[in-house]
Design an enzyme around this catalytic site. Structure first.
Site, PDB file in Angstrom:
ATOM      1  N   HIS A  91       0.839  -1.196   0.000  1.00  0.00           N
ATOM      2  CA  HIS A  91       0.000   0.000   0.000  1.00  0.00           C
ATOM      3  C   HIS A  91       0.876   1.249   0.000  1.00  0.00           C
ATOM      4  CE1 HIS A  91      -2.870   3.077   1.159  1.00  0.00           C
ATOM      5  NE2 HIS A  91      -2.195   3.298   2.278  1.00  0.00           N
ATOM      6  N   ASP A 120       6.109  21.854 -26.491  1.00  0.00           N
ATOM      7  CA  ASP A 120       6.119  20.498 -25.931  1.00  0.00           C
ATOM      8  C   ASP A 120       7.165  20.484 -24.832  1.00  0.00           C
ATOM      9  OD1 ASP A 120       6.166  17.635 -25.510  1.00  0.00           O
ATOM     10  OD2 ASP A 120       5.266  17.438 -27.496  1.00  0.00           O
ATOM     11  N   TRP A 156       7.092   0.235   3.937  1.00  0.00           N
ATOM     12  CA  TRP A 156       7.554   0.965   2.741  1.00  0.00           C
ATOM     13  C   TRP A 156       8.925   1.575   2.979  1.00  0.00           C
ATOM     14  CZ3 TRP A 156       8.723   6.073   1.311  1.00  0.00           C
ATOM     15  CH2 TRP A 156       8.584   7.030   2.313  1.00  0.00           C
ATOM     16  N   SER A 184      12.826   6.363 -13.885  1.00  0.00           N
ATOM     17  CA  SER A 184      11.712   7.076 -14.504  1.00  0.00           C
ATOM     18  C   SER A 184      11.540   8.461 -13.889  1.00  0.00           C
ATOM     19  CB  SER A 184      10.438   6.256 -14.346  1.00  0.00           C
ATOM     20  OG  SER A 184       9.308   7.048 -14.568  1.00  0.00           O
ATOM     21  N   SER A 185      11.567   8.534 -12.553  1.00  0.00           N
ATOM     22  CA  SER A 185      11.406   9.833 -11.884  1.00  0.00           C
ATOM     23  C   SER A 185      12.533  10.777 -12.251  1.00  0.00           C
ATOM     24  CB  SER A 185      11.414   9.676 -10.372  1.00  0.00           C
ATOM     25  OG  SER A 185      10.397   8.854  -9.972  1.00  0.00           O
ATOM     26  N   HIS A 268      13.118  12.133   3.517  1.00  0.00           N
ATOM     27  CA  HIS A 268      12.444  13.370   3.898  1.00  0.00           C
ATOM     28  C   HIS A 268      12.237  14.310   2.721  1.00  0.00           C
ATOM     29  CE1 HIS A 268      10.204  15.499   6.766  1.00  0.00           C
ATOM     30  NE2 HIS A 268      10.681  16.596   6.205  1.00  0.00           N
ATOM     31  N   GLU A 270      11.830  13.350  -0.148  1.00  0.00           N
ATOM     32  CA  GLU A 270      10.802  12.633  -0.903  1.00  0.00           C
ATOM     33  C   GLU A 270       9.392  13.046  -0.452  1.00  0.00           C
ATOM     34  OE1 GLU A 270      10.535  10.537  -3.409  1.00  0.00           O
ATOM     35  OE2 GLU A 270       8.472   9.855  -3.069  1.00  0.00           O
ATOM     36  N   TYR A 272       8.524  15.850   0.630  1.00  0.00           N
ATOM     37  CA  TYR A 272       8.237  17.183   0.085  1.00  0.00           C
ATOM     38  C   TYR A 272       8.035  17.130  -1.413  1.00  0.00           C
ATOM     39  CZ  TYR A 272       9.160  18.947   4.672  1.00  0.00           C
ATOM     40  OH  TYR A 272       9.097  19.182   6.006  1.00  0.00           O
ATOM     41  N   SER A 283      -2.169  27.056  -5.218  1.00  0.00           N
ATOM     42  CA  SER A 283      -1.873  28.468  -5.449  1.00  0.00           C
ATOM     43  C   SER A 283      -2.415  28.956  -6.785  1.00  0.00           C
ATOM     44  CB  SER A 283      -0.362  28.707  -5.413  1.00  0.00           C
ATOM     45  OG  SER A 283       0.158  28.301  -4.185  1.00  0.00           O
ATOM     46  N   HIS A 317      14.863  13.388  12.202  1.00  0.00           N
ATOM     47  CA  HIS A 317      13.685  13.440  13.079  1.00  0.00           C
ATOM     48  C   HIS A 317      12.821  12.198  12.901  1.00  0.00           C
ATOM     49  CE1 HIS A 317      11.366  15.885   9.807  1.00  0.00           C
ATOM     50  NE2 HIS A 317      11.120  14.612   9.675  1.00  0.00           N
ATOM     51  N   HIS A 318      13.121  11.386  11.892  1.00  0.00           N
ATOM     52  CA  HIS A 318      12.429  10.100  11.753  1.00  0.00           C
ATOM     53  C   HIS A 318      13.056   9.048  12.653  1.00  0.00           C
ATOM     54  CE1 HIS A 318      10.091  11.320   8.189  1.00  0.00           C
ATOM     55  NE2 HIS A 318      11.138  12.079   7.935  1.00  0.00           N
ATOM     56  N   THR A 343       6.196  27.223   5.819  1.00  0.00           N
ATOM     57  CA  THR A 343       4.881  26.625   5.564  1.00  0.00           C
ATOM     58  C   THR A 343       3.785  27.552   6.071  1.00  0.00           C
ATOM     59  OG1 THR A 343       5.980  24.528   5.969  1.00  0.00           O
ATOM     60  CG2 THR A 343       3.614  24.465   5.688  1.00  0.00           C
ATOM     61  N   LYS A 346       3.045  30.240   3.652  1.00  0.00           N
ATOM     62  CA  LYS A 346       2.174  29.801   2.566  1.00  0.00           C
ATOM     63  C   LYS A 346       0.712  29.799   2.986  1.00  0.00           C
ATOM     64  CE  LYS A 346       5.037  27.123  -0.393  1.00  0.00           C
ATOM     65  NZ  LYS A 346       4.393  27.760  -1.535  1.00  0.00           N
ATOM     66  N   ARG A 465       1.805   0.962  15.065  1.00  0.00           N
ATOM     67  CA  ARG A 465       1.431   0.802  13.664  1.00  0.00           C
ATOM     68  C   ARG A 465       1.942  -0.544  13.147  1.00  0.00           C
ATOM     69  NH1 ARG A 465       5.739   4.697  10.483  1.00  0.00           N
ATOM     70  NH2 ARG A 465       4.614   3.926   8.680  1.00  0.00           N
TER      71      ARG A 465
END
Lengths: 544, 215
Positions: A91, A120, A156, A184-185, A268, A270, A272, A283, A317-318, A343, A346, A465
């Protein structure tokens, strides 16, 4: 006293270039499946990305529903714990790498050339290649579920040694799939950077670009910086598993904690990558439906860049509980809290754009407003998790699950849906069925909150979890979450219905489909012809 | 040069630069591995202990304080050994030399290679712990059913921070042969017809001591 908002000149564009842009001859595209396999058109590739992403969104969603069905009540009812672990892992992987990221890349393919007046993408054939890598990667990843020993079952985040020493034999296929998706990314990001930097309409400076283009430019730089680190980590895993090295194996002098450092150095930024383009979409939509220019355009750009830079300084922080020294705990705690400042800028700008606006509540706007409110809730729970001593308690509980689902589901995914409803008239020439879209919105917002809000309480009460069974005191929260999840999942079928109906017909949309929409894409006809801006539009910046 | 050509030159430049960044970041990810080890060794973070013998420093014994040193031993799946220590904890003065016996027992009937990997907690104490002689510096070989007692000789530095009263030393036993350790792979191989040739390969690896200490 009425506050004086700085007058923001609306963008003015020339419409003349569009009419004759269709006069060039183009070879007739091949018919049938070959047309889609060989296409180099940014609009067709954009559609392919979006369709792929929607398909994967449902596959990942079904995995989530398996998880929620098992957690409906305590005890083991439906699936084996081993399969449960594969479901939570798949998932996460599918939603992150196959649903959210390709959806943003699809929107970028469709909209960036239109928003900057380019004919293009800069590298059309590379564009085709980056898309077709994705079905390969995720067919491979999904096929691991049918292999002996099952698919990935280590979450994951695939922490070593769970993903190396104790992993199922199919892990090598998982690594290969992730490598292909990563390539690909990266190729997509190179293409987007090359397009934005070199193919803007004459006269369009960087600070004239729509915010969706800006946020994607910054996102693409993040991708270039961190996807190679992910590639490095999984290559080390591959060598640990198959070639006898010990990068992450303490027995051979390696260190499992190193894996976490490397993973989150990628991970991290990632997260964002999955939210910055959402900021860009919101926006664009909020000023349109508030019928006011965006408040604080420049500060939005700088805030996005600041968030991107800070994302490289907060990874640990993870891992507050791996035994970091006190100095490191403090550094990562404060640098994480610092992210709340850009943030906050924004959120302030969005709210200020709404202030005294002439607001109407069409479906794109509803999703965007929900984004602002619910993303902020997710941000606040993130601030709670940033407090190192509190995180010792929250770590690996459902509170974390609630936090990141609040920023990803009503955050990233609501923004994608807002973007789809906003640009569907441009893509198909028809407005989406507003009544059905509104039903979709209200069902989704009830479903999301019913699913994820109780998880905060379950987590604070101590529910860990990634477990298939749980103590009895969490039963009520989980029951609510499971009902919400099935409700939310079912209501997404409405979304598919709206999109299909919109492709097939509906109220005709003019070139400028929304009254307050100002960017270049609204100067081309609806539906946008296959080839646009072959003669670059002249970009006029209104003088003060 | 017209606009289109100009754009193409720009695109080529952008692609070359992004590819350079890409290669750089990939290399950086691998460079982080030795950098991380160096960083941990200098700071002592992570409880990683120097794997070489150090000499005794005669700096006088600080008899004003006792430090409680605890020993924990752990086995691991894949190595049929048992590791025990003569005492679970002892009190020493900083600067004082101390010796404690560890016993390794091979519970299987065949010869194995193993290694005890140390970890120190709190990690700030790591740099203040001098090991003069330790079985953890090298791999051990035990014959089938062999029992071996090896002493650990260590000294705590006098400059051990004041607030540290207890130091815990954890030794985890790991098999040196990596192929045997990978249990899941083994299970997968059992259903494989190539089983025989695989176990030959395994025996080859077992005799080759270099495997397993690549890093």
């Amino acid at each position: 006293m009425a506050p004086k908002l700085p007058p923001q000149p609306p963008l003015q564009h020339s419409n003349t270039a569009v009419a004759d842009s269709q006069s060039h001859g183009h070879a007739a595209p091949p018919k049938g499946i070959l047309r889609w396999l060989l296409t180099t058109n940014h609009k067709e590739i954009g559609s392919l990305y979006l369709i792929f992403s929607l398909t994967m969104f449902f596959i990942g969603g079904i995995f989530a529903l398996v998880v929620r069905a098992e957690l409906f009540q305590p005890g083991l009812q439906l699936v084996e714990p081993e399969f449960f672990n594969q479901m939570t892992t798949m998932h996460g992987l599918i939603m992150v790498f196959a649903a959210v990221m390709p959806a943003f890349t699809g929107l970028a393919n469709w909209m960036i050339p239109l928003q900057i007046g380019a004919p293009d993408m800069a590298l059309p054939r590379l564009n085709n290649f980056s898309f077709w890598l994705l079905p390969v990667a995720f067919t491979l990843l999904l096929s691991t579920l049918f292999m002996p020993g099952g698919g990935p079952n280590f979450g994951w985040t695939f922490y070593a040694p769970l993903s190396t020493t104790y992993a199922p034999p199919s892990t090598t296929f998982f690594i290969l799939a992730l490598h292909i998706a990563g390539i690909s990314s990266i190729l997509g990001a190179i293409n987007i950077i090359a397009t934005i930097l070199n193919m803007r309409a004459p006269g369009m400076r960087l600070m004239d670009m729509p915010l969706f283009v800006w946020t994607w430019l910054i996102t693409a730089f993040l991708l270039i910086a961190v996807m190679p680190v992910l590639a490095g980590v999984i290559t080390m895993m591959l060598m640990d598993i198959n070639f006898g090295t010990s990068f992450f194996d303490a027995a051979g002098g390696g260190d499992p904690v190193l894996f976490q450092h490397l993973f989150w150095f990628f991970g991290h930024p990632e997260v964002y990558i999955m939210i910055l383009p959402a900021f860009g979409i919101v926006s664009a939509i909020i000023p349109t439906f508030a019928r006011k220019p965006l408040f604080g355009y420049a500060s939005m750009v700088y805030a996005t860049a600041a968030i991107a830079l800070l994302s490289f300084l907060v990874w640990a922080h993870h891992m507050f509980i791996v035994g970091l020294p006190l100095v490191a705990e403090l550094f990562f705690m404060y640098s994480t809290m610092l992210i709340a400042v850009p943030t906050g800028v924004k959120v302030f700008n969005w709210v200020t754009t709404l202030f005294r606006g002439s607001i109407s509540f069409e479906s794109p706007m509803l999703f965007s407003l929900a984004f602002v409110v619910l993303f902020t809730i997710g941000g606040f729970s993130g601030l709670m998790l940033a407090i190192a001593p509190a995180d010792f308690q929250y770590h690996d509980t459902y509170f974390v699950v609630a936090h990141f689902h609040y920023v990803l589901v009503p955050g990233a995914i609501f923004a994608i849906m807002a973007g789809v409803y906003y640009w569907l008239p441009k893509w198909t020439g028809h407005y989406p069925n507003e009544k059905l879209a509104q039903w979709h919105f209200w069902f989704s917002i009830i479903g999301v909150n019913l699913t994820f809000f109780p998880m905060h309480f379950a987590g604070l009460a101590g529910m860990p979890r990634r477990i298939p069974d749980y103590a009895l005191q969490f039963a009520d929260f989980n029951l609510l979450s499971s009902i919400g999840a099935f409700f939310f999942g079912a209501s997404q079928l409405l979304f598919v219905l709206v999109v299909i109906l919109c492709v097939r017909g509906g109220k005709k949309a003019p070139a400028k489909a929304w009254e307050g929409a100002e960017d270049l894409e609204w100067t081309v006809p609806s539906p946008a012809p296959l080839h646009t801006f072959e003669t670059p539009p002249v970009f006029h910046r209104a003088s003060h | 040069m017209d606009r289109r050509e100009q754009a193409q030159v720009g695109v080529r430049r952008t692609v070359i630069r992004t590819l350079a960044v890409l290669v750089g970041m990939f290399a950086f990810a691998f460079a982080l591995v030795p950098l991380y080890d160096v960083f941990c060794q200098i700071t002592g973070i992570n409880g990683k202990v120097d794997a070489t013998a150090q000499s005794i420093v005669h700096e006088g014994v600080d008899e004003s304080r006792y430090i409680n040193v605890q020993f924990i031993t752990r086995g691991s799946p894949g190595l049929p050994w048992q590791m025990s220590v003569e005492t679970r904890q002892m009190s020493v003065h900083p600067g004082q030399m101390a010796e404690v016996d560890f016993t390794f027992t091979n519970n299987s009937h065949s010869e194995n290679w193993g290694r005890a990997v140390p970890s120190v907690s709190p990690s700030r104490a790591t740099t203040h712990l001098r090991k003069i002689s330790c079985f953890c510096f090298e791999e051990q070989q035990l014959e089938g059913d062999e029992r071996l007692t090896i002493p650990l000789v260590f000294q705590l530095a006098r400059d051990l921070p004041e607030d540290i009263n207890t130091i815990t030393l954890v030794y985890t036993l790991y098999p040196v042969d990596r192929v045997i350790q990978s249990v899941s792979l083994d299970n997968a191989l059992q259903s494989n017809t190539l089983n025989d040739s695989q176990s030959d390969l395994r025996n080859d690896l077992k005799n080759n001591k270099v495997v397993g200490e690549t890093i």
